[in-house]
Design a protein around this motif. Structure first.
Motif, short mmCIF file in Angstrom:
data_model
loop_
_atom_site.label_atom_id
_atom_site.label_comp_id
_atom_site.label_asym_id
_atom_site.label_seq_id
_atom_site.Cartn_x
_atom_site.Cartn_y
_atom_site.Cartn_z
N THR A 12 3.39 11.44 8.53
CA THR A 12 2.84 10.09 8.33
C THR A 12 1.34 10.06 8.62
O THR A 12 0.64 9.16 8.16
CB THR A 12 3.50 9.07 9.27
OG1 THR A 12 3.17 9.40 10.62
CG2 THR A 12 5.02 9.07 9.11
N TYR A 60 5.84 1.34 9.31
CA TYR A 60 7.14 1.66 9.88
C TYR A 60 8.23 1.01 9.07
O TYR A 60 8.02 0.00 8.43
CB TYR A 60 7.25 1.14 11.31
CG TYR A 60 6.46 1.93 12.30
CD1 TYR A 60 7.08 2.94 13.03
CD2 TYR A 60 5.12 1.69 12.49
CE1 TYR A 60 6.37 3.69 13.94
CE2 TYR A 60 4.39 2.43 13.41
CZ TYR A 60 5.02 3.42 14.12
OH TYR A 60 4.31 4.14 15.03
N SER A 106 13.54 2.93 12.41
CA SER A 106 13.13 3.42 13.72
C SER A 106 13.55 2.49 14.86
O SER A 106 13.20 2.72 16.00
CB SER A 106 11.61 3.62 13.75
OG SER A 106 10.96 2.42 13.42
N LEU A 122 5.88 -3.53 12.79
CA LEU A 122 6.47 -3.13 14.06
C LEU A 122 5.81 -3.90 15.20
O LEU A 122 4.59 -3.98 15.28
CB LEU A 122 6.26 -1.62 14.28
CG LEU A 122 6.76 -1.09 15.63
CD1 LEU A 122 8.28 -1.07 15.67
CD2 LEU A 122 6.19 0.29 15.92
#
Lengths: 188, 234
Positions: free
Chosen positions: A81, B50, B54, B93
């Motif tokens: 990432t 994100y 997760s 997030l």
């Protein structure tokens, strides 16, 4: 009418259980030149700052960010990432293991030299301090358009990670929050 | 060459200065030289993204992360994340951390003489939904003393960490509670120059979101940096 931007506040000294360290190099199989940058965070008295958090944001080895607004005709790397987070240790030291990013497009024709975007947070730091890591041994560094926004070679040098003799891929780079050797910080 | 759509610059009165004399630790941790203005290139308008994957099922509920229930007033903290133009920020997030009801962090360096709660860690995570909404369940944190000056106490607060969509939208802040008499004595809260911006860090009692017989509720909306033009994403 615009809404009022939410104000920043310090991360404080107790973040270690709320935010987790994240390895930017998620696997040894990520393609690219493996590098390790070690250093320390120092305050205006030269004391080591032992409660700072450093976040890393970088392109992959091809100079591509893993983000939909990066429209460069380059491939992302599965499993990479480009984001990482390290906490300094009790002695203010840190180690960033990653791959060397490739050059990325600039606003005008040409490229930015390989660099890693850094955010620093700490007790006593009321808002994110933004800086960049460049590589002293990369031939593109001298022509980088962002480094050339900075007055004077002495100040520019604060952003250059220095290669360690005899250890390929090893660099050293310190963050100095204040004083003569003060790191260049950016208003982003 | 890539000339991306830049984000708006931060209105300076909304953000604390790096050197704030009332907060002693800033003195040697803030640069003496001016910041260098950085144009927004690909490096600044991109940032970590994100996904829901997760996040664990109890990450948003700090009252259910142990075998028993934590001591303290159960509260819901919910709100909406938007940009300055009011556009929702979905899939953002949010990470939070806080001390327990007695004013003690689980952190090993917290030496405050107040009890730990075996049923409370004080860390949570969630991701905003498609409209930018988020919701945590926790207990109201206590105030605690700190060493900034004689008889210094931090007002009750919860730390918030958000990314938004770009490197430049990164935000770490603290949410405070309405009516706390410590606010006007707290140099960290008072470091924000503009009174309206400061008040934006104080949540509001939210009767509508309370759960009758179970939990009180507070609303805390968060505004991240935005831009006036919509970026081209092809």
């Amino acid at each position: 009418m615009k809404k009022i931007l939410t104000s920043s506040q310090t991360v404080g000294p107790f973040f270690h259980f709320g935010l987790k360290p994240i390895a930017v190099l998620s696997s040894e199989d990520i393609p690219g030149e493996k590098i390790t940058i070690t250093g320390a965070v120092l305050d205006g008295t030269g004391a080591r700052v032992n409660d700072a958090m450093i976040e890393i944001w970088q392109a992959n080895s091809r100079g591509k960010y893993d983000h939909p607004e990066d429209q460069q005709d380059r491939q992302t790397t599965p499993g990479f990432t480009g984001f990482g987070r390290v906490f300094v240790n009790g002695d203010g030291g840190f180690e960033i293991k990653t791959i060397k990013p490739g050059p990325v497009d600039w606003l005008e024709p040409g490229q930015q030299a390989p660099h890693i975007n850094i955010s620093l947070f700490a007790r006593g730091v009321l808002r994110r301090m933004a800086t960049r890591i460049y590589f002293a041994d990369d031939p593109a560094t001298g022509g980088d358009p962002v480094l050339n926004l900075i007055d004077g070679p002495g100040r520019r040098n604060t952003l250059l990670a220095q290669p360690v003799d005899g250890r390929p891929g090893a660099y050293t780079w310190n963050i100095v929050l204040k004083g003569e050797q003060e790191t260049v910080f950016f208003e982003v | 060459m890539t000339k991306p759509t830049a984000y708006n610059r931060e209105a300076s009165e909304t953000q604390p200065p790096l050197n704030h004399p009332g907060y002693g630790s800033t003195a040697e941790r803030s640069p003496g030289k001016p910041l260098v203005l950085l144009p927004h290139s690909l490096s600044e308008i991109t940032g970590p993204l994100y996904g829901q994957d997760s996040i664990g099922p109890n990450d948003h509920d700090l009252t259910r992360q142990h075998d028993g229930e934590p001591i303290g007033q159960r509260i819901i903290v919910a709100g909406k994340v938007t940009d300055e133009n009011g556009r929702p920020v979905p899939d953002a997030l949010i990470e939070i951390w806080q001390c327990n009801a007695a004013g003690r962090y689980i952190h090993e360096i917290d030496q405050h003489d107040a009890p730990l709660d075996p049923n409370f860690t004080g860390a949570g995570r969630c991701v905003t939904d498609g409209e930018g909404n988020y919701r945590f369940i926790t207990i109201e944190p206590g105030a605690y003393p700190w060493g900034n000056h004689h008889n210094a106490w931090r007002p009750k607060h919860i730390h918030f960490s958000l990314f938004g969509n770009a490197f430049v939208t990164r935000l770490i802040t603290q949410m405070y509670f309405p009516g706390d008499p410590l606010l006007e004595l707290d140099p960290i809260y008072l470091s924000v120059p503009d009174a309206k911006a400061r008040e934006g860090l104080v949540c509001a009692f939210d009767l509508e979101n309370t759960v009758p017989g179970h939990a009180l509720a507070y609303r805390f909306d968060i505004v991240l940096r935005g831009r006036d033009q919509t970026p081209m994403v092809g």
